[in-house]
Design a protein around this motif. Structure first.
Motif: not given
Length: 441
Positions: A334-335, A337-339, A341-342, A401, A415, A418-419
């Motif tokens: 998990y990056t 940025s992903e965290h 945005r999510d 981000t 959007y 990611t998860r």
């Protein structure tokens, strides 16, 4: 530097909960469409005084570190004292509207009855720089650190601690109320109790009295703030504990509910998947903090929990972020940025479902001293205290981000995280299994 200990987190929270416990509905829509937040939404970054400033005066925490029990030595942390101007500029370039800092009691009042004029001038300069950069300061009065002389008097064991605390905080309020800050009285009061238990400053039997004294101090300084600035916004942010929120934080909420202008919520982790136990960073038991389960949808349940308790008051995420181990990629892939945005997606979902969330602070602008160790990295900008004498601020992937999110008011309507949401029992039971949320078709 002493041998570094592995940074761990507290698992069951049984001691805190047992020590503190005393005897309107948002309905999620599976087809909710997220829309951007408006210009009034308060995007921000967060930090604390002791964790970032360096040059720490004697306090309960410097004494604990000097005992060798903390793990890493402190040196000068990320030296915010000398980097504050450039750090504030970094925040301004992100586009944030709020910059949270701590005002360190131990720095302002090194001896009983004696205040340091140069320390006040330092905070004068920091706050003026924040305001000049177009941001609103969020000022934390107590982020778990108090002067060594207050520790000598018994700290929160001592009934007179309340008046000692208020004597300093009244000076802070009277000096900075005209700057129109957002106010945080005590950072995560239940976790504060937990850290005092951890460092041996109180016993479990003394925990309820500490909570009573913090509540008394909060209510008194709340009134002081409102006399100085009738329209002020004041909170004591709550460190949300998935699976045990009522047991851990409700005792303080019950004590101060009538003295909260907005509800400050900090959110980080879900329950442990193997056992369902609740977790909170801050002690020497259990998995390392960067190994704890992250379920970003949990922030929705945390906000829903407090929107039900306080349907008439706005909610503000005062802290949220994701730890890595020394800045390395996480084992789960998990990056940052992903965290980010999510998480923002779930904030927008909460808003779409009628939850009055008005602000969000990322924890933290830079890495810092995470209560005993430099190994956990939470910063948008990473700082390698152990090996880089320049303490250079290196941007992570999440800097651009966050800048994009702020510019756009959130993530796009199409959007998807990611998860996807996890099984409800893995997030925040029973909250997450009561009207479970899902993704649109």
């Amino acid at each position: 530097m002493r041998t570094r200990k592995r940074w761990h987190t507290q698992v069951a929270l049984v001691t805190i909960a047992a020590a503190l416990l005393l005897p309107g509905v948002v309905v999620p829509s599976a087809n909710a469409t997220v829309v951007p937040f408006g210009n009034e939404f308060l995007w921000g970054v967060a930090s604390s005084g002791f964790q970032s400033e360096g040059y720490a005066p004697e306090s309960n925490w410097t004494r604990y570190i000097d005992s060798g029990a903390a793990g890493d030595e402190y040196p000068n942390s990320v030296d915010f004292v000398n980097h504050y101007a450039s750090d504030i500029d970094l925040a301004a370039r992100l586009g944030v509207r709020v910059y949270r800092i701590g005002i360190e009691w131990a720095r302002l009042q090194p001896e009983p009855g004696i205040w340091d004029a140069s320390a006040f001038r330092f905070y004068d300069d920091v706050i003026a720089r924040i305001v000049a950069a177009g941001m609103r300061p969020m000022l934390t009065l107590d982020h778990w650190v108090y002067p060594g002389w207050a520790s000598d008097r018994g700290g929160w064991r001592n009934p007179d601690m309340v008046e000692d605390w208020l004597a300093n905080m009244r000076k802070v309020v009277n000096r900075y109320a005209s700057r129109n800050p957002l106010w945080v009285t005590f950072n995560e009061p239940a976790a504060y109790v937990g850290t005092e238990l951890r460092i041996g400053a109180i016993t479990a039997d003394e925990a309820p009295a500490m909570l009573d004294r913090m509540a008394q101090a909060h209510k008194t300084i709340y009134d002081t703030i409102h006399r100085a600035a009738p329209n002020a916004q004041v909170t004591s942010n709550l460190g949300y504990v998935a699976g045990a929120e009522t047991e851990v934080n409700q005792p303080m909420v019950d004590r101060i509910a009538d003295k909260l202008d907005f509800i400050g919520v900090d959110y980080y982790f879900a329950v442990l998947p193997e056992s369902g136990q609740s977790v909170q960073g801050g002690s020497n038991q259990g998995p390392a903090i960067w190994e704890l389960p992250i379920r970003t949808e949990g922030i929705y349940y945390a906000l829903r929990h407090y929107s039900r308790l306080f349907p008439d008051r706005p909610l503000y995420v005062v802290e949220n972020g994701m730890p890595t181990e020394n800045g390395l990629p996480r084992a789960d892939g998990y990056t940052r940025s992903e965290h980010l945005r999510d998480t923002v997606y779930w904030l927008q979902r909460a808003k779409a479902d009628g939850i009055d969330v008005v602000g969000y602070n990322y924890w933290s602008l830079t890495d810092n001293y995470e209560w005993g160790s430099y190994t956990p990295r939470f910063g948008l900008y990473t700082v390698d205290v152990r090996t880089d004498p320049t303490l250079a601020r290196q941007p992570t992937d999440a800097v651009e981000t966050y800048r994009t999110i702020i510019r756009s008011g959130g993530v796009p309507a199409n959007y998807r995280p990611t998860r996807p949401p996890a099984e409800c029992a893995l997030v925040d039971p029973p909250e997450s299994c009561d009207q479970t949320i899902g993704l649109p078709d």
